[in-house]
Design a protein around this motif. Structure first.
Motif, PDB file in Angstrom:
ATOM      1  N   GLU A   1      28.820  44.520 -20.897  1.00 38.68           N
ATOM      2  CA  GLU A   1      29.997  44.833 -20.955  1.00 38.68           C
ATOM      3  C   GLU A   1      30.738  45.192 -22.364  1.00 38.68           C
ATOM      4  O   GLU A   1      29.820  44.498 -23.254  1.00 38.68           O
ATOM      5  CB  GLU A   1      30.939  44.018 -20.283  1.00 38.68           C
ATOM      6  CG  GLU A   1      31.058  43.718 -19.021  1.00 38.68           C
ATOM      7  CD  GLU A   1      32.118  42.682 -18.304  1.00 38.68           C
ATOM      8  OE1 GLU A   1      32.197  42.744 -17.019  1.00 38.68           O
ATOM      9  OE2 GLU A   1      32.734  42.217 -19.127  1.00 38.68           O
ATOM     10  N   ARG A   2      31.355  46.142 -22.544  1.00 39.43           N
ATOM     11  CA  ARG A   2      31.866  46.322 -23.927  1.00 39.43           C
ATOM     12  C   ARG A   2      32.692  44.964 -24.600  1.00 39.43           C
ATOM     13  O   ARG A   2      33.172  44.217 -24.036  1.00 39.43           O
ATOM     14  CB  ARG A   2      32.920  47.391 -23.883  1.00 39.43           C
ATOM     15  CG  ARG A   2      33.257  47.845 -25.070  1.00 39.43           C
ATOM     16  CD  ARG A   2      34.191  49.079 -25.110  1.00 39.43           C
ATOM     17  NE  ARG A   2      33.528  50.126 -24.493  1.00 39.43           N
ATOM     18  CZ  ARG A   2      33.970  51.409 -24.380  1.00 39.43           C
ATOM     19  NH1 ARG A   2      35.204  51.748 -24.788  1.00 39.43           N
ATOM     20  NH2 ARG A   2      33.471  52.364 -23.812  1.00 39.43           N
ATOM     21  N   GLU A   3      32.224  44.496 -25.708  1.00 40.73           N
ATOM     22  CA  GLU A   3      32.550  43.355 -26.258  1.00 40.73           C
ATOM     23  C   GLU A   3      33.649  43.514 -27.638  1.00 40.73           C
ATOM     24  O   GLU A   3      33.125  44.667 -28.283  1.00 40.73           O
ATOM     25  CB  GLU A   3      31.444  42.336 -26.602  1.00 40.73           C
ATOM     26  CG  GLU A   3      30.550  42.845 -27.554  1.00 40.73           C
ATOM     27  CD  GLU A   3      29.241  41.871 -27.784  1.00 40.73           C
ATOM     28  OE1 GLU A   3      29.264  40.704 -27.141  1.00 40.73           O
ATOM     29  OE2 GLU A   3      28.277  41.983 -28.278  1.00 40.73           O
ATOM     30  N   LEU A   4      34.416  42.731 -28.124  1.00 40.51           N
ATOM     31  CA  LEU A   4      35.206  42.817 -29.193  1.00 40.51           C
ATOM     32  C   LEU A   4      34.407  42.478 -30.243  1.00 40.51           C
ATOM     33  O   LEU A   4      33.467  41.299 -30.147  1.00 40.51           O
ATOM     34  CB  LEU A   4      36.344  41.956 -29.253  1.00 40.51           C
ATOM     35  CG  LEU A   4      37.318  41.902 -30.277  1.00 40.51           C
ATOM     36  CD1 LEU A   4      37.901  42.965 -30.700  1.00 40.51           C
ATOM     37  CD2 LEU A   4      38.204  40.744 -30.188  1.00 40.51           C
ATOM     38  N   VAL A   5      34.320  43.139 -31.438  1.00 41.64           N
ATOM     39  CA  VAL A   5      33.736  42.780 -32.625  1.00 41.64           C
ATOM     40  C   VAL A   5      34.658  42.285 -33.868  1.00 41.64           C
ATOM     41  O   VAL A   5      34.427  41.204 -34.259  1.00 41.64           O
ATOM     42  CB  VAL A   5      32.905  44.003 -33.243  1.00 41.64           C
ATOM     43  CG1 VAL A   5      32.322  43.759 -34.647  1.00 41.64           C
ATOM     44  CG2 VAL A   5      31.900  44.468 -32.375  1.00 41.64           C
ATOM     45  N   ALA A   6      35.790  42.930 -33.894  1.00 47.06           N
ATOM     46  CA  ALA A   6      36.750  42.618 -34.772  1.00 47.06           C
ATOM     47  C   ALA A   6      38.047  43.476 -34.449  1.00 47.06           C
ATOM     48  O   ALA A   6      38.140  44.487 -34.030  1.00 47.06           O
ATOM     49  CB  ALA A   6      36.085  42.972 -36.236  1.00 47.06           C
ATOM     50  N   GLN A   7      39.233  42.717 -34.900  1.00 45.88           N
ATOM     51  CA  GLN A   7      40.462  43.331 -34.671  1.00 45.88           C
ATOM     52  C   GLN A   7      41.385  43.080 -35.671  1.00 45.88           C
ATOM     53  O   GLN A   7      41.211  42.082 -36.262  1.00 45.88           O
ATOM     54  CB  GLN A   7      41.136  42.919 -33.406  1.00 45.88           C
ATOM     55  CG  GLN A   7      41.086  41.258 -32.898  1.00 45.88           C
ATOM     56  CD  GLN A   7      41.520  40.972 -31.543  1.00 45.88           C
ATOM     57  OE1 GLN A   7      41.621  41.848 -30.850  1.00 45.88           O
ATOM     58  NE2 GLN A   7      41.882  39.789 -31.213  1.00 45.88           N
ATOM     59  N   ILE A   8      42.379  43.783 -35.862  1.00 49.40           N
ATOM     60  CA  ILE A   8      43.702  43.574 -36.947  1.00 49.40           C
ATOM     61  C   ILE A   8      45.006  43.925 -36.361  1.00 49.40           C
ATOM     62  O   ILE A   8      44.881  45.172 -35.712  1.00 49.40           O
ATOM     63  CB  ILE A   8      43.071  43.910 -38.062  1.00 49.40           C
ATOM     64  CG1 ILE A   8      44.189  43.963 -39.038  1.00 49.40           C
ATOM     65  CG2 ILE A   8      43.133  45.587 -38.033  1.00 49.40           C
ATOM     66  CD1 ILE A   8      43.775  44.033 -40.433  1.00 49.40           C
ATOM     67  N   ILE A   9      45.690  43.151 -35.922  1.00 50.59           N
ATOM     68  CA  ILE A   9      47.097  43.515 -35.573  1.00 50.59           C
ATOM     69  C   ILE A   9      47.858  43.481 -36.687  1.00 50.59           C
ATOM     70  O   ILE A   9      48.014  42.841 -37.621  1.00 50.59           O
ATOM     71  CB  ILE A   9      47.571  42.474 -34.500  1.00 50.59           C
ATOM     72  CG1 ILE A   9      46.723  42.048 -33.287  1.00 50.59           C
ATOM     73  CG2 ILE A   9      48.922  42.434 -34.138  1.00 50.59           C
ATOM     74  CD1 ILE A   9      46.970  40.936 -32.652  1.00 50.59           C
TER      75      ILE A   9
END
Length: 122
Positions: A44-52
């Motif tokens: 499955e596609r997985e989160l690497v990094a995010q910024i809100i």
């Protein structure tokens, strides 16, 4: 219509560095979230990094201390600096953003880029 276009993928040796870029275009009013995900065959596609917007970057444990996410709000871009890469970082990397348009300023929709291949191998 909104488009996300990634660039910067390629072949890199273990321990090396790579910088991914993602540019958003279209009739964009606001972007309140941008992130990088990755996917390998059969997983499955997985989160690497995010910024809100207005928040601090957030990283998956497997990239903490190695990858850095950054936004350029003026240019509607997000970057992923990948350092000390490992063979297990090999994947297709996707850019994701939650975007509102001038036509619907308060309705944020999810957009994905087409993906860019990153291969870590000697």
């Amino acid at each position: 219509q909104v488009q996300l276009v990634e660039s910067g993928g390629g072949l890199v040796q273990p321990g090396g560095s790579l910088r991914l870029s993602c540019a958003a275009s279209g009739s964009i009013f606001d972007i309140n979230y941008m992130g990088w995900y990755r996917q390998t065959p059969g997983k499955e596609r997985e989160l690497v990094a995010q910024i809100i917007s207005g928040g601090s970057p957030d990283y998956a444990d497997f990239v903490k201390g190695r990858f850095t996410i950054a936004r350029d709000n003026g240019k509607k871009m997000v970057f992923l600096q990948m350092n000390k890469v490992k063979p297990e970082d090999t994947a297709v990397y996707y850019c994701n953003a939650k975007v509102s348009t001038y036509r619907s300023k308060w309705n944020y929709l999810d957009y994905w880029g087409q993906g860019t291949q990153v291969t870590v191998s000697s």
